[in-house]
Design a protein around this motif. Structure first.
Motif, PDB file in Angstrom:
ATOM      1  N   HIS A  31     -53.512  -3.553 -18.644  1.00 60.06           N
ATOM      2  CA  HIS A  31     -52.479  -4.315 -17.935  1.00 60.06           C
ATOM      3  C   HIS A  31     -51.272  -4.663 -18.805  1.00 60.06           C
ATOM      4  O   HIS A  31     -50.279  -5.191 -18.293  1.00 60.06           O
ATOM      5  CB  HIS A  31     -53.078  -5.612 -17.375  1.00 60.06           C
ATOM      6  CG  HIS A  31     -54.205  -5.365 -16.427  1.00 60.06           C
ATOM      7  ND1 HIS A  31     -55.236  -6.251 -16.273  1.00 60.06           N
ATOM      8  CD2 HIS A  31     -54.489  -4.339 -15.592  1.00 60.06           C
ATOM      9  CE1 HIS A  31     -56.094  -5.779 -15.385  1.00 60.06           C
ATOM     10  NE2 HIS A  31     -55.661  -4.613 -14.964  1.00 60.06           N
ATOM     11  N   VAL A  32     -51.353  -4.389 -20.099  1.00 57.06           N
ATOM     12  CA  VAL A  32     -50.262  -4.743 -21.014  1.00 57.06           C
ATOM     13  C   VAL A  32     -49.012  -3.940 -20.688  1.00 57.06           C
ATOM     14  O   VAL A  32     -49.065  -2.739 -20.417  1.00 57.06           O
ATOM     15  CB  VAL A  32     -50.674  -4.495 -22.487  1.00 57.06           C
ATOM     16  CG1 VAL A  32     -49.475  -4.589 -23.425  1.00 57.06           C
ATOM     17  CG2 VAL A  32     -51.752  -5.479 -22.903  1.00 57.06           C
ATOM     18  N   ARG A  33     -47.877  -4.641 -20.737  1.00 56.54           N
ATOM     19  CA  ARG A  33     -46.569  -3.998 -20.590  1.00 56.54           C
ATOM     20  C   ARG A  33     -45.857  -4.187 -21.934  1.00 56.54           C
ATOM     21  O   ARG A  33     -45.814  -5.297 -22.459  1.00 56.54           O
ATOM     22  CB  ARG A  33     -45.808  -4.652 -19.455  1.00 56.54           C
ATOM     23  CG  ARG A  33     -46.562  -4.455 -18.122  1.00 56.54           C
ATOM     24  CD  ARG A  33     -46.061  -5.342 -17.022  1.00 56.54           C
ATOM     25  NE  ARG A  33     -44.715  -4.927 -16.641  1.00 56.54           N
ATOM     26  CZ  ARG A  33     -43.862  -5.721 -16.006  1.00 56.54           C
ATOM     27  NH1 ARG A  33     -44.192  -6.950 -15.669  1.00 56.54           N
ATOM     28  NH2 ARG A  33     -42.675  -5.275 -15.686  1.00 56.54           N
ATOM     29  N   LEU A  34     -45.316  -3.130 -22.489  1.00 57.27           N
ATOM     30  CA  LEU A  34     -44.716  -3.196 -23.821  1.00 57.27           C
ATOM     31  C   LEU A  34     -43.509  -4.115 -23.875  1.00 57.27           C
ATOM     32  O   LEU A  34     -43.172  -4.639 -24.929  1.00 57.27           O
ATOM     33  CB  LEU A  34     -44.360  -1.797 -24.325  1.00 57.27           C
ATOM     34  CG  LEU A  34     -45.560  -0.857 -24.498  1.00 57.27           C
ATOM     35  CD1 LEU A  34     -45.084   0.520 -24.978  1.00 57.27           C
ATOM     36  CD2 LEU A  34     -46.594  -1.441 -25.451  1.00 57.27           C
ATOM     37  N   GLU A  36     -41.054  -6.731 -20.755  1.00 56.03           N
ATOM     38  CA  GLU A  36     -41.128  -7.249 -19.379  1.00 56.03           C
ATOM     39  C   GLU A  36     -40.658  -6.263 -18.313  1.00 56.03           C
ATOM     40  O   GLU A  36     -40.976  -6.415 -17.143  1.00 56.03           O
ATOM     41  CB  GLU A  36     -40.376  -8.567 -19.246  1.00 56.03           C
ATOM     42  CG  GLU A  36     -38.880  -8.440 -19.407  1.00 56.03           C
ATOM     43  CD  GLU A  36     -38.175  -9.777 -19.343  1.00 56.03           C
ATOM     44  OE1 GLU A  36     -37.076  -9.813 -18.758  1.00 56.03           O
ATOM     45  OE2 GLU A  36     -38.715 -10.754 -19.876  1.00 56.03           O
ATOM     46  N   GLY A  37     -39.942  -5.235 -18.705  1.00 64.90           N
ATOM     47  CA  GLY A  37     -39.493  -4.242 -17.741  1.00 64.90           C
ATOM     48  C   GLY A  37     -40.320  -2.964 -17.755  1.00 64.90           C
ATOM     49  O   GLY A  37     -40.046  -2.044 -16.996  1.00 64.90           O
ATOM     50  N   LYS A  91     -41.854  -7.554 -11.034  1.00 62.13           N
ATOM     51  CA  LYS A  91     -42.911  -8.461 -10.569  1.00 62.13           C
ATOM     52  C   LYS A  91     -44.015  -7.685  -9.847  1.00 62.13           C
ATOM     53  O   LYS A  91     -45.202  -7.969 -10.028  1.00 62.13           O
ATOM     54  CB  LYS A  91     -42.317  -9.528  -9.645  1.00 62.13           C
ATOM     55  CG  LYS A  91     -43.303 -10.553  -9.179  1.00 62.13           C
ATOM     56  CD  LYS A  91     -42.628 -11.609  -8.314  1.00 62.13           C
ATOM     57  CE  LYS A  91     -43.658 -12.612  -7.792  1.00 62.13           C
ATOM     58  NZ  LYS A  91     -43.050 -13.617  -6.943  1.00 62.13           N
ATOM     59  N   GLN A  92     -43.643  -6.707  -9.039  1.00 58.77           N
ATOM     60  CA  GLN A  92     -44.646  -5.901  -8.339  1.00 58.77           C
ATOM     61  C   GLN A  92     -45.448  -5.050  -9.318  1.00 58.77           C
ATOM     62  O   GLN A  92     -46.666  -4.917  -9.177  1.00 58.77           O
ATOM     63  CB  GLN A  92     -43.976  -5.018  -7.287  1.00 58.77           C
ATOM     64  CG  GLN A  92     -43.474  -5.801  -6.091  1.00 58.77           C
ATOM     65  CD  GLN A  92     -42.611  -4.956  -5.184  1.00 58.77           C
ATOM     66  OE1 GLN A  92     -41.704  -4.257  -5.628  1.00 58.77           O
ATOM     67  NE2 GLN A  92     -42.908  -5.027  -3.893  1.00 58.77           N
TER      68      GLN A  92
END
Length: 180
Positions: A31-34, A36-37, A91-92
């Motif tokens: 679930h990690v996103r490098l 916020e975008g 957000k989605q």
């Protein structure tokens, strides 16, 4: 080699790459996103599988595995049941989470199985069938399948990049940096 064999091989390479990206990391790491975008491994694999399911099902005139095998209910995502991820907001993207990697892999495997089932029955002439007249020129089945494969490979490559970045962060190693 027949066209169907080449297409089956390409979709199988996507499937193998999906398994390589998803098997191993913790659920939290998926679930990690490098930033916020950025997209997570979970979102990337879910999205590429949704696109494959949507486009292949449409091309062959059948209901998506997402609905026929009740994957939409199993994922229980907080947006329209038919969403594929196209045009998702940050957000989605962040809201696409799973309790286990098996959910992602099982859905992908079900879509893969359905895709190659249809592809195995193709001959070269059937690849010329128009499946989408909304484009100029109209899209043939062969072009649609290559488009899905190309999109899938881009997204699974991104998932592999995220996984590699996370592994390097966790091990404390940095590769590819110039000295100084």
């Amino acid at each position: 080699m027949k066209s169907a064999d080449l297409l089956t091989d390409a979709f199988t390479r996507v499937q193998e790459s999906v398994h390589s990206a998803v098997e191993g990391p913790s659920v939290d790491d998926l679930h990690v996103r490098l930033d916020e975008g950025a997209n997570s491994i979970t979102w990337l694999v879910w999205h590429l599988t949704r696109i494959q399911d949507d486009h292949v099902s449409d091309a062959f005139g059948v209901e998506q595995v997402w609905f026929s095998q009740e994957w939409a209910s199993r994922f229980d995502l907080p947006f329209e049941r038919g969403a594929t991820g196209y045009g998702h907001s940050s957000k989605q993207v962040a809201s696409v989470k799973v309790d286990s990697p098996e959910l992602l892999l099982d859905y992908h495997d079900a879509v893969h199985e359905r895709s190659v089932e249809f592809i195995r029955g193709l001959d070269a002439r059937s690849l010329d069938r128009i499946v989408d007249e909304a484009w100029s020129p109209p899209v043939t089945l062969g072009v649609r399948l290559i488009s899905v494969i190309a999109d899938d490979l881009q997204h699974v490559g991104q998932a592999a990049f995220v996984r590699g970045s996370l592994e390097r962060r966790q091990s404390g190693t940095r590769t590819g940096r110039l000295p100084g």
